[in-house]
Motif scaffolding. Structure first.
Motif, PDB file in Angstrom:
ATOM      1  N   LEU A 165       0.876  -1.156  -0.062  1.00 58.43           N
ATOM      2  CA  LEU A 165       0.225   0.062  -0.067  1.00 58.43           C
ATOM      3  C   LEU A 165       0.668   1.108  -0.032  1.00 58.43           C
ATOM      4  O   LEU A 165       1.865   1.589   0.797  1.00 58.43           O
ATOM      5  CB  LEU A 165      -0.895  -0.117   1.320  1.00 58.43           C
ATOM      6  CG  LEU A 165      -1.784   1.365   1.590  1.00 58.43           C
ATOM      7  CD1 LEU A 165      -2.793   1.421   0.595  1.00 58.43           C
ATOM      8  CD2 LEU A 165      -2.496   1.108   2.990  1.00 58.43           C
ATOM      9  N   LEU A 166       0.526   2.078  -0.868  1.00 60.14           N
ATOM     10  CA  LEU A 166       1.543   3.265  -0.826  1.00 60.14           C
ATOM     11  C   LEU A 166       0.524   4.443  -0.797  1.00 60.14           C
ATOM     12  O   LEU A 166      -0.798   4.843  -1.145  1.00 60.14           O
ATOM     13  CB  LEU A 166       1.941   3.533  -2.391  1.00 60.14           C
ATOM     14  CG  LEU A 166       2.875   4.500  -2.734  1.00 60.14           C
ATOM     15  CD1 LEU A 166       4.256   4.425  -1.764  1.00 60.14           C
ATOM     16  CD2 LEU A 166       3.225   4.684  -4.122  1.00 60.14           C
ATOM     17  N   LEU A 167       1.020   5.328   0.422  1.00 63.22           N
ATOM     18  CA  LEU A 167       0.215   6.518   0.736  1.00 63.22           C
ATOM     19  C   LEU A 167       0.918   7.825   0.199  1.00 63.22           C
ATOM     20  O   LEU A 167       1.901   7.859   0.334  1.00 63.22           O
ATOM     21  CB  LEU A 167       0.248   6.556   2.316  1.00 63.22           C
ATOM     22  CG  LEU A 167      -0.276   5.183   3.148  1.00 63.22           C
ATOM     23  CD1 LEU A 167       0.192   5.367   4.579  1.00 63.22           C
ATOM     24  CD2 LEU A 167      -1.539   4.824   3.054  1.00 63.22           C
ATOM     25  N   LEU A 168       0.014   8.406  -0.402  1.00 58.32           N
ATOM     26  CA  LEU A 168       0.548   9.808  -0.889  1.00 58.32           C
ATOM     27  C   LEU A 168      -0.096  11.047  -0.435  1.00 58.32           C
ATOM     28  O   LEU A 168      -1.576  11.079  -0.544  1.00 58.32           O
ATOM     29  CB  LEU A 168       0.413   9.788  -2.560  1.00 58.32           C
ATOM     30  CG  LEU A 168       1.101   8.535  -3.079  1.00 58.32           C
ATOM     31  CD1 LEU A 168       0.043   7.528  -3.604  1.00 58.32           C
ATOM     32  CD2 LEU A 168       1.990   9.159  -4.297  1.00 58.32           C
ATOM     33  N   ASP A 169       0.413  11.951   0.190  1.00 54.72           N
ATOM     34  CA  ASP A 169       0.042  13.207   0.839  1.00 54.72           C
ATOM     35  C   ASP A 169       0.051  14.126   0.173  1.00 54.72           C
ATOM     36  O   ASP A 169       0.994  14.875  -0.187  1.00 54.72           O
ATOM     37  CB  ASP A 169       0.527  13.468   2.071  1.00 54.72           C
ATOM     38  CG  ASP A 169      -0.460  14.229   3.024  1.00 54.72           C
ATOM     39  OD1 ASP A 169      -1.565  14.528   2.547  1.00 54.72           O
ATOM     40  OD2 ASP A 169      -0.140  14.577   4.212  1.00 54.72           O
ATOM     41  N   GLU A 170      -0.953  14.520  -0.951  1.00 53.18           N
ATOM     42  CA  GLU A 170      -0.922  15.926  -1.898  1.00 53.18           C
ATOM     43  C   GLU A 170       0.221  15.744  -2.628  1.00 53.18           C
ATOM     44  O   GLU A 170       1.004  16.608  -2.708  1.00 53.18           O
ATOM     45  CB  GLU A 170      -1.233  17.131  -0.737  1.00 53.18           C
ATOM     46  CG  GLU A 170      -2.068  16.950  -0.096  1.00 53.18           C
ATOM     47  CD  GLU A 170      -3.090  18.282   0.174  1.00 53.18           C
ATOM     48  OE1 GLU A 170      -2.823  19.085  -0.987  1.00 53.18           O
ATOM     49  OE2 GLU A 170      -3.852  18.502   1.009  1.00 53.18           O
ATOM     50  N   PRO A 171       0.611  14.694  -3.440  1.00 56.71           N
ATOM     51  CA  PRO A 171       1.631  14.507  -4.230  1.00 56.71           C
ATOM     52  C   PRO A 171       1.613  15.740  -5.592  1.00 56.71           C
ATOM     53  O   PRO A 171       2.820  15.821  -5.920  1.00 56.71           O
ATOM     54  CB  PRO A 171       1.531  12.980  -4.874  1.00 56.71           C
ATOM     55  CG  PRO A 171      -0.093  12.823  -4.652  1.00 56.71           C
ATOM     56  CD  PRO A 171      -0.548  13.569  -3.522  1.00 56.71           C
ATOM     57  N   THR A 172       0.519  16.128  -5.620  1.00 59.37           N
ATOM     58  CA  THR A 172       0.575  17.152  -6.765  1.00 59.37           C
ATOM     59  C   THR A 172       0.421  18.520  -6.224  1.00 59.37           C
ATOM     60  O   THR A 172       0.274  19.787  -7.276  1.00 59.37           O
ATOM     61  CB  THR A 172      -0.783  16.941  -7.819  1.00 59.37           C
ATOM     62  OG1 THR A 172      -1.797  16.821  -6.830  1.00 59.37           O
ATOM     63  CG2 THR A 172      -0.511  15.550  -8.307  1.00 59.37           C
ATOM     64  N   ALA A 173       0.463  18.841  -4.958  1.00 57.14           N
ATOM     65  CA  ALA A 173       0.283  20.288  -4.511  1.00 57.14           C
ATOM     66  C   ALA A 173       1.439  21.201  -5.157  1.00 57.14           C
ATOM     67  O   ALA A 173       2.600  20.695  -4.865  1.00 57.14           O
ATOM     68  CB  ALA A 173      -0.001  20.153  -3.102  1.00 57.14           C
ATOM     69  N   GLY A 174       0.851  22.193  -5.677  1.00 51.66           N
ATOM     70  CA  GLY A 174       2.065  23.162  -5.956  1.00 51.66           C
ATOM     71  C   GLY A 174       3.182  22.513  -7.119  1.00 51.66           C
ATOM     72  O   GLY A 174       4.338  22.851  -7.235  1.00 51.66           O
ATOM     73  N   VAL A 175       2.507  21.847  -7.936  1.00 54.37           N
ATOM     74  CA  VAL A 175       3.323  21.250  -8.881  1.00 54.37           C
ATOM     75  C   VAL A 175       2.917  21.789 -10.366  1.00 54.37           C
ATOM     76  O   VAL A 175       1.707  21.880 -10.701  1.00 54.37           O
ATOM     77  CB  VAL A 175       3.258  19.779  -8.937  1.00 54.37           C
ATOM     78  CG1 VAL A 175       3.987  19.134 -10.281  1.00 54.37           C
ATOM     79  CG2 VAL A 175       3.866  18.994  -7.773  1.00 54.37           C
ATOM     80  N   ASP A 176       3.980  22.167 -11.135  1.00 58.49           N
ATOM     81  CA  ASP A 176       3.536  22.603 -12.564  1.00 58.49           C
ATOM     82  C   ASP A 176       2.999  21.673 -13.285  1.00 58.49           C
ATOM     83  O   ASP A 176       2.781  20.409 -13.045  1.00 58.49           O
ATOM     84  CB  ASP A 176       5.009  22.982 -13.249  1.00 58.49           C
ATOM     85  CG  ASP A 176       6.042  21.947 -13.389  1.00 58.49           C
ATOM     86  OD1 ASP A 176       5.925  21.227 -14.461  1.00 58.49           O
ATOM     87  OD2 ASP A 176       6.551  21.599 -12.435  1.00 58.49           O
ATOM     88  N   PRO A 177       2.128  22.092 -14.246  1.00 60.99           N
ATOM     89  CA  PRO A 177       1.037  21.071 -14.997  1.00 60.99           C
ATOM     90  C   PRO A 177       1.958  19.833 -15.644  1.00 60.99           C
ATOM     91  O   PRO A 177       1.493  18.727 -15.624  1.00 60.99           O
ATOM     92  CB  PRO A 177       0.603  22.258 -16.067  1.00 60.99           C
ATOM     93  CG  PRO A 177       0.774  23.427 -15.472  1.00 60.99           C
ATOM     94  CD  PRO A 177       1.915  23.443 -14.653  1.00 60.99           C
ATOM     95  N   GLN A 178       3.304  20.312 -16.002  1.00 66.40           N
ATOM     96  CA  GLN A 178       3.986  19.200 -16.858  1.00 66.40           C
ATOM     97  C   GLN A 178       4.209  17.869 -15.837  1.00 66.40           C
ATOM     98  O   GLN A 178       3.949  16.697 -16.030  1.00 66.40           O
ATOM     99  CB  GLN A 178       5.049  19.631 -17.375  1.00 66.40           C
ATOM    100  CG  GLN A 178       5.809  18.913 -18.571  1.00 66.40           C
ATOM    101  CD  GLN A 178       7.114  19.512 -18.997  1.00 66.40           C
ATOM    102  OE1 GLN A 178       7.145  20.688 -18.732  1.00 66.40           O
ATOM    103  NE2 GLN A 178       7.817  18.635 -19.772  1.00 66.40           N
ATOM    104  N   SER A 179       4.803  18.552 -14.679  1.00 58.42           N
ATOM    105  CA  SER A 179       5.201  17.349 -13.705  1.00 58.42           C
ATOM    106  C   SER A 179       3.792  16.687 -12.969  1.00 58.42           C
ATOM    107  O   SER A 179       4.002  15.757 -12.871  1.00 58.42           O
ATOM    108  CB  SER A 179       5.853  18.108 -12.486  1.00 58.42           C
ATOM    109  OG  SER A 179       7.277  18.348 -12.834  1.00 58.42           O
TER     110      SER A 179
END
Ligand SMILES: Nc1ncnc2c1ncn2[C@@H]1O[C@H](COP(=O)(O)OP(=O)(O)O)[C@@H](O)[C@H]1O
Ligand SMILES: [Mg+2]
Lengths: 257, 460
Positions: A165-179
């Motif tokens: 099980l992989l837990l991800l806490d807001e992995p996309t917060a504040g990331v540019d659209p490409q990333s």
């Protein structure tokens, strides 16, 4: 895996009446949900809703004040059991990497920390670099990376020991659209590889687009759980998007929460 | 997932980070060496210059037992720079025991008042004393010279002013042909000295007789020997025959001050170095890596043990380099007893590392840790005698207690017992020191472990 398959599958993680308070502040108030094996499960809520706290309980960084957790049918106490912690991987909300070490060295260290060594470690590092799309930057120091690159590596490190099980806490917060797109692809690739993922976000479109099922959390309480369309139905707004569902459930818009 | 694997992974990572930071490394390794070398040279040259209010221990054997010799011993006791042993309420000692203890390095200065002392004084002649001494304790020699001068003046009094002055002028290098003029000079001088004593009695605050206050000084000053050592010159109002004792196997080049400054500054720099290693734990917390570290499947304390391991390795490297360079530059063999050196160094490293870990586990921010540790290290170094060898003197009881509250003092005493006194692990003092350092290590580690649980594991 389709949502219906996921629901039918035996739950990998079961959370029952989870409660956690920081001093007087009740951060998680009786959360109950289950995640099926192979599912991409989203925990959606505004800032301060209790998403990170829930994830920290599951990661074993804090011990719940009340409630119980089960993993693959057995009692799960990651705060005190190293063996339980070994079954999960966590990607913290903050970048948790050594800027002075290279991407490869970071992977190497965290791999060792999870008991990997020798050929399996080397293979895991290569897989991690590939997942992060950083194979050509493997020997550069992390401090020279862009925010998006760090996010990707942050994710790869959490996944290094191939946790169930992989837990991800807001992995996309504040990331540019490409990333962000790269991260979406990574999440979908991990699910396709049979990994179970629990991830938090406050972006509704993102949850709607990616998740098999979503739990809406606000002020420490789980308000609804289901697929995007099930949530709309529960809210009495069939066919509506999550934005409208959230508004109906909480009485306010997620954006101004 | 074993604790050891995790600790090793942590230590390996920290070493990697450590050696990546060139400036940090330079500070960690070069600075201590530079400081030790500078301090070593300064100490070698200065050899303690300013003696301050300290006292040197002087053992006295009265082989005469006359009234005059007893008066002389009493005068020695009241000299400001001396601590005379045996004390008034302690049993007397004999020459044989002094010789034995000097040869063992147990004591460093024993003054013998030979039989006939009283008879010589009665004839208004200067008695000849014998001093059994360790020639390398140069710092104490100055204090003893001053104390003996005070005692000679106090015990023999103005009646000997002429004899003192003649002797001083002769020792100052006035040629024999000047006998007439010297004697005349001495009379004038003696008059001055007499007046000085009278003034002293009146004011009770005057210090040593100042030659400048006497007439005819300019005559005496001209032919003075250029190699004259003023302390020795003044100190030897009374003729003393020195007999030198060196503790066996002492490295020739190793002066007391030198071995002291190498171990004192070494210990201080080691503290700074290890503190930097330990506080890295705080920076990991501040930089947000901690949650990931705590997510590792091993026992959480492994993170702390890994840091211990890292600090111990860096400390061992620092010490090895420090003593290698110190030994090379000053041609000193610190490895006379390699086993004792290694064991003592390891225990000292353990104690200092656990001190650093305690601070790192206690502090809430790296600024707190740096501030507190800098303060503590500087205070411990000053009080514990890393800068000035307080251990060589007999400071007041309160200072002694304060010294014993510092890690520095115990560490320096341990090294000095090995380097200077030539003791080994069998020595009782060395064993006591090591036991104290180990006791501190255990206490600090238990406390650090408990604080780590609170400030790191629970605060994640
Ligand atoms: N370490 C902490 N100490 C005290 N309160 C905290 C702490 N961390 C979070 N909280 C509070 O608990 C609540 C839930 O926080 P969190 O789980 O971080 O929410 P989210 O991740 O959904 O933004 C918030 O009100 C937050 O202010
Ligand atoms: Mg959060």
């Amino acid at each position: 895996m389709s949502p219906t398959d996921a629901q039918r599958a035996a739950p990998l993680l079961e959370i029952e009446s989870l409660r956690y308070r920081y001093g007087q502040r009740l951060a998680v108030d009786g959360a109950t949900f289950a995640i099926a094996r192979g599912e991409l499960f989203g925990l959606l809520g505004p800032n301060g809703a209790g998403k990170s706290t829930t994830l920290r309980c599951i990661a074993g960084l804090i011990e719940p004040d009340a409630g119980s957790m089960r993993f693959a049918g057995a009692p799960f106490t990651p705060a005190t059991s190293g063996a339980d912690r070994a079954r999960i991987g966590a990607v913290p909300q903050e970048i948790a990497l050594y800027g002075e070490l290279t991407a490869r060295e970071n992977l190497d260290f965290f791999g060792e920390l999870h008991g990997l060594s020798g050929a399996p470690l080397a293979a895991a590092i290569d897989a991690g670099l590939a997942l992060a799309g950083l194979a050509d930057r493997a020997n550069d120091r992390v401090k020279s990376f862009s925010g998006g690159m760090k996010r990707r590596l942050n994710l790869a490190v959490g996944n290094l020991h191939a946790p169930e099980l992989l837990l991800l806490d807001e992995p996309t917060a504040g990331v540019d659209p490409q990333s962000r797109n790269h991260l979406f692809e990574s999440l979908l690739a991990l699910r396709a590889a049979g990994r179970t993922l629990l991830y938090t976000t406050h972006y509704m479109e993102e949850a709607q687009r990616l998740c098999d099922r979503i739990a809406i959390i606000d002020a420490g309480k789980l308000l609804a759980i289901g697929t995007a369309s099930e949530l709309a139905a529960q809210a009495g707004l069939p066919g509506a998007d999550l934005e409208a569902v959230f508004l109906r459930l909480t009485g306010r818009s997620l954006r101004d929460a | 997932m074993s604790t050891l694997t995790t600790a090793l992974a942590m230590a390996r990572k920290d070493l990697r980070l450590y050696f990546r930071d060139r400036t940090g490394m330079a500070l960690g390794f070069l600075l201590p060496i530079v400081l030790v070398v500078i301090f070593g040279f300064v100490m070698k040259v200065v050899n303690g210059g300013d003696s301050g209010p300290s006292r040197a221990t002087l053992w006295v054997v009265d082989q005469d037992g006359s009234e005059a010799s007893r008066a002389f011993v009493a005068a020695l006791r009241s000299a400001e720079t001396l601590r005379v042993r045996p004390a008034a309420d302690e049993p007397a000692v004999d020459e044989a025991r002094m010789r034995r203890d000097l040869a063992d390095g147990e004591l460093h200065h024993a003054l013998l008042l030979p039989a006939g002392f009283g008879a010589t004084v009665a004839k208004r002649e200067l008695p000849e004393l014998r001093m059994l001494r360790d020639p390398d304790r140069t710092l104490e020699q100055q204090l003893i010279a001053i104390g003996m001068m005070q005692a000679a003046i106090a015990a023999l009094g103005p009646d000997f002013a002429e004899a003192f002055t003649t002797r001083m002028l002769e020792r100052a290098g006035l040629p024999k042909e000047w006998r007439e003029r010297t004697t005349a000079l001495a009379r004038g001088f003696a008059g001055g000295v007499r007046r000085l004593f009278e003034e002293k009695e009146a004011q009770a605050s005057a210090k040593a007789p100042a030659a400048g206050s006497a007439e005819g000084v300019s005559v005496a000053a001209e032919p003075a020997s250029p190699s004259l050592d003023p302390a020795d010159f003044l100190g030897q109002l009374v003729p003393v025959v020195n007999e030198e004792f060196r503790p066996p196997e002492r490295p020739r080049q190793l002066t007391f001050m030198l071995s002291h400054s190498v171990s004192g500054i070494g210990v201080m720099m080691l503290m700074f170095g290890l503190m930097a290693c330990a506080t890295q734990l705080i920076r990991e917390r501040e930089e947000g890596v901690l949650p990931r570290l705590l997510g590792a499947p091993s026992e959480r304390a492994a993170l702390l043990w890994g840091k211990y391991l890292f600090a111990l390795l860096i400390g061992a490297l620092q010490l090895a380099l420090l003593f290698a360079v110190g030994g090379f530059v000053f041609e000193v063999d610190f490895l006379r007893d390699p086993v004792a050196f290694l064991v003592a160094s390891f225990v000292i490293l353990l104690a200092i590392t656990s001190f650093g870990m305690l601070i790192a586990a206690w502090a809430r921010t790296s600024k707190q840790a740096e501030g507190l540790s800098t303060l503590l290290i500087l205070v411990m170094s000053a009080v514990g005698g890393a800068w000035f060898p307080l251990q060589a003197f007999d400071p007041p009881a309160a200072v002694q207690v304060a010294m014993r509250c510092t890690l520095t003092d115990w560490a320096i005493r341990t090294y000095q017992a090995l380097f200077w006194h030539g003791h080994g692990l069998r020595d009782g003092d060395v064993q006591t020191n090591l036991a104290v350092l180990l006791g501190f290590t255990v206490a600090a580690t238990v406390a650090a472990r408990a604080l780590f649980e609170r400030r790191y594991v629970r605060a994640a």
